[in-house]
Scaffold this motif. Sequence first.
Motif, PDB file in Angstrom:
ATOM      1  N   ILE A 251       1.818  -1.174 -18.936  1.00 53.43           N
ATOM      2  CA  ILE A 251       1.664  -0.488 -19.977  1.00 53.43           C
ATOM      3  C   ILE A 251       0.387  -1.342 -20.658  1.00 53.43           C
ATOM      4  O   ILE A 251      -0.333  -0.712 -21.339  1.00 53.43           O
ATOM      5  CB  ILE A 251       2.749  -0.550 -20.725  1.00 53.43           C
ATOM      6  CG1 ILE A 251       3.683   0.713 -20.321  1.00 53.43           C
ATOM      7  CG2 ILE A 251       2.703  -0.397 -22.328  1.00 53.43           C
ATOM      8  CD1 ILE A 251       5.320   0.739 -21.039  1.00 53.43           C
ATOM      9  N   ARG A 252       0.557  -2.564 -20.662  1.00 59.87           N
ATOM     10  CA  ARG A 252      -0.414  -3.485 -21.657  1.00 59.87           C
ATOM     11  C   ARG A 252      -1.755  -3.108 -20.965  1.00 59.87           C
ATOM     12  O   ARG A 252      -2.951  -3.090 -21.531  1.00 59.87           O
ATOM     13  CB  ARG A 252       0.075  -4.843 -21.483  1.00 59.87           C
ATOM     14  CG  ARG A 252       1.119  -5.380 -22.398  1.00 59.87           C
ATOM     15  CD  ARG A 252       1.145  -6.745 -22.765  1.00 59.87           C
ATOM     16  NE  ARG A 252       1.775  -7.340 -21.472  1.00 59.87           N
ATOM     17  CZ  ARG A 252       3.101  -7.460 -21.321  1.00 59.87           C
ATOM     18  NH1 ARG A 252       4.047  -6.849 -22.014  1.00 59.87           N
ATOM     19  NH2 ARG A 252       3.848  -8.069 -20.275  1.00 59.87           N
ATOM     20  N   LYS A 253      -1.545  -2.988 -19.457  1.00 62.02           N
ATOM     21  CA  LYS A 253      -3.183  -2.919 -18.823  1.00 62.02           C
ATOM     22  C   LYS A 253      -3.743  -1.685 -18.960  1.00 62.02           C
ATOM     23  O   LYS A 253      -4.813  -1.471 -19.028  1.00 62.02           O
ATOM     24  CB  LYS A 253      -2.814  -3.476 -17.344  1.00 62.02           C
ATOM     25  CG  LYS A 253      -4.067  -3.366 -16.424  1.00 62.02           C
ATOM     26  CD  LYS A 253      -3.535  -3.739 -14.995  1.00 62.02           C
ATOM     27  CE  LYS A 253      -4.614  -3.288 -14.053  1.00 62.02           C
ATOM     28  NZ  LYS A 253      -4.129  -2.951 -12.379  1.00 62.02           N
ATOM     29  N   LEU A 254      -2.886  -0.616 -18.798  1.00 61.14           N
ATOM     30  CA  LEU A 254      -3.619   0.760 -18.901  1.00 61.14           C
ATOM     31  C   LEU A 254      -3.674   1.456 -20.243  1.00 61.14           C
ATOM     32  O   LEU A 254      -4.420   2.318 -20.342  1.00 61.14           O
ATOM     33  CB  LEU A 254      -2.777   1.682 -17.826  1.00 61.14           C
ATOM     34  CG  LEU A 254      -2.502   1.251 -16.459  1.00 61.14           C
ATOM     35  CD1 LEU A 254      -1.583   2.364 -15.789  1.00 61.14           C
ATOM     36  CD2 LEU A 254      -3.855   1.208 -15.836  1.00 61.14           C
ATOM     37  N   GLU A 255      -2.711   1.045 -21.025  1.00 68.79           N
ATOM     38  CA  GLU A 255      -2.680   2.014 -22.485  1.00 68.79           C
ATOM     39  C   GLU A 255      -3.944   1.366 -23.197  1.00 68.79           C
ATOM     40  O   GLU A 255      -4.435   2.065 -24.157  1.00 68.79           O
ATOM     41  CB  GLU A 255      -1.500   1.789 -23.085  1.00 68.79           C
ATOM     42  CG  GLU A 255      -0.513   2.834 -22.790  1.00 68.79           C
ATOM     43  CD  GLU A 255       0.937   2.680 -23.713  1.00 68.79           C
ATOM     44  OE1 GLU A 255       1.007   1.735 -24.502  1.00 68.79           O
ATOM     45  OE2 GLU A 255       1.755   3.500 -23.388  1.00 68.79           O
ATOM     46  N   HIS A 256      -4.230   0.026 -23.189  1.00 71.61           N
ATOM     47  CA  HIS A 256      -5.387  -0.156 -24.382  1.00 71.61           C
ATOM     48  C   HIS A 256      -4.836  -0.190 -25.783  1.00 71.61           C
ATOM     49  O   HIS A 256      -5.613   0.314 -26.555  1.00 71.61           O
ATOM     50  CB  HIS A 256      -6.630   0.327 -24.088  1.00 71.61           C
ATOM     51  CG  HIS A 256      -7.399  -0.133 -22.664  1.00 71.61           C
ATOM     52  ND1 HIS A 256      -7.589  -1.374 -22.267  1.00 71.61           N
ATOM     53  CD2 HIS A 256      -7.059   0.440 -21.512  1.00 71.61           C
ATOM     54  CE1 HIS A 256      -8.193  -1.423 -21.093  1.00 71.61           C
ATOM     55  NE2 HIS A 256      -7.695  -0.171 -20.629  1.00 71.61           N
TER      56      HIS A 256
END
Length: 451
Positions: free
Chosen positions: A374-379
């Motif tokens: 989530i941290r990597k993809l959502e920005h």
Amino acid sequence: MTSTLRTLTVPLDVESSPGGLPSFLVRDDVLCWSRREAGLVGYGELTRFNATGPERFLEADIWWRHLILEAEITDHVELPGTGPVAFGSFAFSKTSPHVSRLILPELVVGIRDGRAWATQLTFDDRPLTEAGVLASVERWLTEPEPNGDGSAAEGSDVGLSPEVVSQDGGSGHLSHGSLSEANWMKAVADGVEEIRAGKLEKLVLARDVVATLPDGVNAAEVLRQLAARYRECWTYGVDGLVGATPEMLIQVEGRTAQARVLAGTLDRRDAEGVDDSPMAYAERVLAGSEKQRHEHEIAIDSLTRQLAPFSEAMNSHSEPFILELPNVWHLASDVKAELADIEGHVPTCLALINALHPTAAVCGTPTLVAGALIRKLEHLDRGPYAGPVGWLDAAGNGEWGIALRGAVIEDANTVRLYAGCGIVEGSQPEAELAETWAKFRPMLEALGIKR
Ligand SMILES: C=C(O[C@H]1C=CC=C(C(=O)O)[C@@H]1O)C(=O)O
């Protein structure tokens, strides 16, 4: 002035408020927890506790227990939600800079099971009297807000029809938040790739949109609209975070804990023009979908697994039911547990939340892998979106929903809305994007924005 909290709870005449709890939502700065005609409304702020980081729930728990330990509580009603009550909202992420908070109001009005009450809270030495509490209710309901005209109560209609809601559109506009639609769909596709590669089973990806309202945001009106239209949901308002969530993370009453787990969504607009009756369509397309049922099973398994160590007995539906909301249908399961004594005590709401959050309905499975992705993809810093929101009392009762279908009022003219979707192996980015729009709809309508 002492540091001892003193509270007095007195009955209120229910007949004098036929509109139920929503008729007390008359100020933009109210604290609110409401479903159907019942719930709690808080006015003013006596004190608050702030925290960030992985220990935010347990630190808040310690603060609350310490505060109420010495409190002098006079309670003539004795129901869940009487006596001292704090309203709270917690950041979704343990790494978020967003401040989690518990707020102790100066006055709480509650309605439940046809009974109404008011609780006055104070740290000063003046005697608390029934007449004083009633005068305080009158004052909070009629005095203008510091930055408002205080006119929300006048002519307000908590039973606003959907037509009135949509006619109000026009002046507001929307812009995308952290990611454009195309980039968010790319993130969903990347998430599906990770699932296909076997790194995780389910991932929940969210996005934000920003509403600009040149005529200003009327938070009390938003709360009244949500409460009137989303009667199956819990309408919440805590310090600028507003919404109506269909998902109950944990509700504690005495020794009984309950949760409502959702996962699997169908836009009710998709049923327009189909031959089936709407419910038959939902049964066929939602309850009959292997992808949606799989998504739901993952969510229910994760909740029951985390709740089990705190429970003596637990039961849930063997089959999910279809929850019908004005915008969507969901696959839903209710879970009920009898809480066990842990080290001689029934676990507190915040201790349970500490164990349950984040559930697979808002994060994914396995939790740590999903959280990192989530941290990597959502920005996106989710802030309080998808975090616990609710209230707790001194007796250990409380209701904590998951802050979904909501928004953060960032300033007088700006509101940030959030929505997310459970992603599994069979997810299609376009369909997930459409699902976020269905989930934004309650807030867009309440803000009077057409799309
Ligand atoms: C993450 C959200 O919804 C969750 C709750 C119910 C159904 C969901 C789904 O079908 O994807 C989500 O897991 C949201 O509303 O932002």
